[in-house]
Design a protein around this motif. Structure first.
Motif, PDB file in Angstrom:
ATOM      1  N   LEU A  98       0.836  -1.255  -0.070  1.00 20.36           N
ATOM      2  CA  LEU A  98      -0.027   0.074  -0.121  1.00 20.36           C
ATOM      3  C   LEU A  98       0.955   1.187  -0.072  1.00 20.36           C
ATOM      4  O   LEU A  98       0.554   2.106  -0.590  1.00 20.36           O
ATOM      5  N   ALA A  99       1.955   1.067   0.845  1.00 24.84           N
ATOM      6  CA  ALA A  99       2.831   2.372   0.694  1.00 24.84           C
ATOM      7  C   ALA A  99       3.407   2.607  -0.441  1.00 24.84           C
ATOM      8  O   ALA A  99       3.703   3.867  -1.232  1.00 24.84           O
ATOM      9  N   ALA A 100       3.730   1.699  -1.303  1.00 26.29           N
ATOM     10  CA  ALA A 100       4.300   1.710  -2.605  1.00 26.29           C
ATOM     11  C   ALA A 100       3.050   2.113  -3.666  1.00 26.29           C
ATOM     12  O   ALA A 100       3.373   3.137  -4.393  1.00 26.29           O
ATOM     13  N   LEU A 101       2.326   1.811  -3.401  1.00 24.18           N
ATOM     14  CA  LEU A 101       0.922   2.129  -4.190  1.00 24.18           C
ATOM     15  C   LEU A 101       0.491   3.767  -4.237  1.00 24.18           C
ATOM     16  O   LEU A 101       0.220   4.514  -5.023  1.00 24.18           O
ATOM     17  N   GLU A 102       0.801   4.027  -2.972  1.00 22.02           N
ATOM     18  CA  GLU A 102       0.504   5.452  -2.473  1.00 22.02           C
ATOM     19  C   GLU A 102       1.585   6.222  -2.969  1.00 22.02           C
ATOM     20  O   GLU A 102       1.271   7.374  -3.618  1.00 22.02           O
ATOM     21  N   ALA A 103       2.943   5.924  -3.073  1.00 22.18           N
ATOM     22  CA  ALA A 103       3.870   6.759  -3.729  1.00 22.18           C
ATOM     23  C   ALA A 103       3.654   6.848  -5.119  1.00 22.18           C
ATOM     24  O   ALA A 103       3.959   7.842  -5.724  1.00 22.18           O
ATOM     25  N   ASN A 106       0.782   9.255  -5.910  1.00 27.78           N
ATOM     26  CA  ASN A 106       1.328  10.651  -5.556  1.00 27.78           C
ATOM     27  C   ASN A 106       2.036  11.229  -6.523  1.00 27.78           C
ATOM     28  O   ASN A 106       1.919  12.276  -7.229  1.00 27.78           O
ATOM     29  N   HIS A 107       2.986  10.252  -7.352  1.00 29.81           N
ATOM     30  CA  HIS A 107       3.497  10.685  -8.366  1.00 29.81           C
ATOM     31  C   HIS A 107       2.871  11.001  -9.562  1.00 29.81           C
ATOM     32  O   HIS A 107       3.037  11.866 -10.394  1.00 29.81           O
ATOM     33  N   LEU A 108       1.880   9.785  -9.869  1.00 30.29           N
ATOM     34  CA  LEU A 108       0.893  10.173 -11.136  1.00 30.29           C
ATOM     35  C   LEU A 108      -0.038  11.555 -10.978  1.00 30.29           C
ATOM     36  O   LEU A 108      -0.092  12.158 -11.899  1.00 30.29           O
ATOM     37  N   LEU A 109      -0.359  11.895  -9.842  1.00 26.74           N
ATOM     38  CA  LEU A 109      -1.026  13.064  -9.433  1.00 26.74           C
ATOM     39  C   LEU A 109      -0.190  13.927  -9.722  1.00 26.74           C
ATOM     40  O   LEU A 109      -0.662  15.372 -10.276  1.00 26.74           O
ATOM     41  N   CYS A 126      -4.143   8.163 -22.434  1.00 27.59           N
ATOM     42  CA  CYS A 126      -3.997   9.013 -21.357  1.00 27.59           C
ATOM     43  C   CYS A 126      -2.431   9.203 -20.872  1.00 27.59           C
ATOM     44  O   CYS A 126      -1.801   8.314 -20.476  1.00 27.59           O
ATOM     45  N   ARG A 127      -1.809  10.635 -21.275  1.00 24.44           N
ATOM     46  CA  ARG A 127      -0.480  10.654 -20.957  1.00 24.44           C
ATOM     47  C   ARG A 127      -0.144  10.497 -19.431  1.00 24.44           C
ATOM     48  O   ARG A 127       1.142  10.422 -19.128  1.00 24.44           O
ATOM     49  N   ILE A 128      -0.979  10.766 -18.509  1.00 25.31           N
ATOM     50  CA  ILE A 128      -0.649  10.604 -17.074  1.00 25.31           C
ATOM     51  C   ILE A 128      -0.319   9.275 -16.506  1.00 25.31           C
ATOM     52  O   ILE A 128       0.372   8.876 -15.996  1.00 25.31           O
ATOM     53  N   LEU A 129      -1.054   8.230 -17.219  1.00 21.65           N
ATOM     54  CA  LEU A 129      -0.838   6.759 -16.945  1.00 21.65           C
ATOM     55  C   LEU A 129       0.318   6.117 -18.003  1.00 21.65           C
ATOM     56  O   LEU A 129       0.807   5.261 -17.443  1.00 21.65           O
ATOM     57  N   ALA A 130       0.631   6.832 -18.900  1.00 21.33           N
ATOM     58  CA  ALA A 130       1.747   6.134 -19.885  1.00 21.33           C
ATOM     59  C   ALA A 130       2.977   6.678 -19.340  1.00 21.33           C
ATOM     60  O   ALA A 130       3.340   7.935 -19.117  1.00 21.33           O
ATOM     61  N   GLY A 131       3.847   5.442 -18.919  1.00 20.29           N
ATOM     62  CA  GLY A 131       5.084   5.701 -18.354  1.00 20.29           C
ATOM     63  C   GLY A 131       6.103   6.210 -19.346  1.00 20.29           C
ATOM     64  O   GLY A 131       6.957   6.723 -19.221  1.00 20.29           O
TER      65      GLY A 131
END
Length: 131
Positions: A98-103, A106-109, A126-131
């Motif tokens: 969950l901590a990794a998911l939270e990070a 936050n990075h994506l936001l 969607c460019r937000i989710l495209a790595g």
């Protein structure tokens, strides 16, 4: 006491009491001459135990095993300690995930707030989710 009284005392639906009986977690009660179930205070203690064990994260199968050990004359404390140790390790692992998911979220936001949506390429979803 009757099933309604027992259930009300523990803030449980009567169907939950019946379910625990069917699963063997709660012994079948005595029956009154009219066929009604009659419970004594051991049923209250057993239901509290089940509720407390579930609150600690134990499954009904694990609770059943503890009850089986106790009913066979074995003190289940060591078994319960092992179960709780395993549960705690599982919780800590979930917390790490969950901590990794939270990070990552936050990075994506942060990324989403710096991108211009109008600049998206038609080939991108969607460019937000495209790595």
């Amino acid at each position: 006491m009757r099933i309604g009284e027992l259930a009300a005392n523990l803030d449980l639906p009567t169907e939950t009491v019946r379910f625990y009986e069917r699963r063997g977690l709660l012994p079948a009660p005595q029956r009154a001459p009219n066929g009604y179930r009659r419970y004594d205070h051991t049923a209250t203690r057993r239901l509290r135990f089940i509720r407390d064990a579930q609150a600690a994260g134990l499954t009904l199968a694990e609770i059943r095993r503890i009850i089986d050990l106790r009913e066979s004359g074995t003190v289940p404390c060591r078994h319960v300690d092992e179960l709780l140790t395993t549960k705690l390790a599982e919780v800590k692992e979930r917390q790490r995930h969950l901590a990794a998911l939270e990070a990552e979220l936050n990075h994506l936001l942060q990324r989403s707030r710096t991108l211009d949506g109008a600049a998206c390429d038609d080939g991108e979803v969607c460019r937000i989710l495209a790595g």
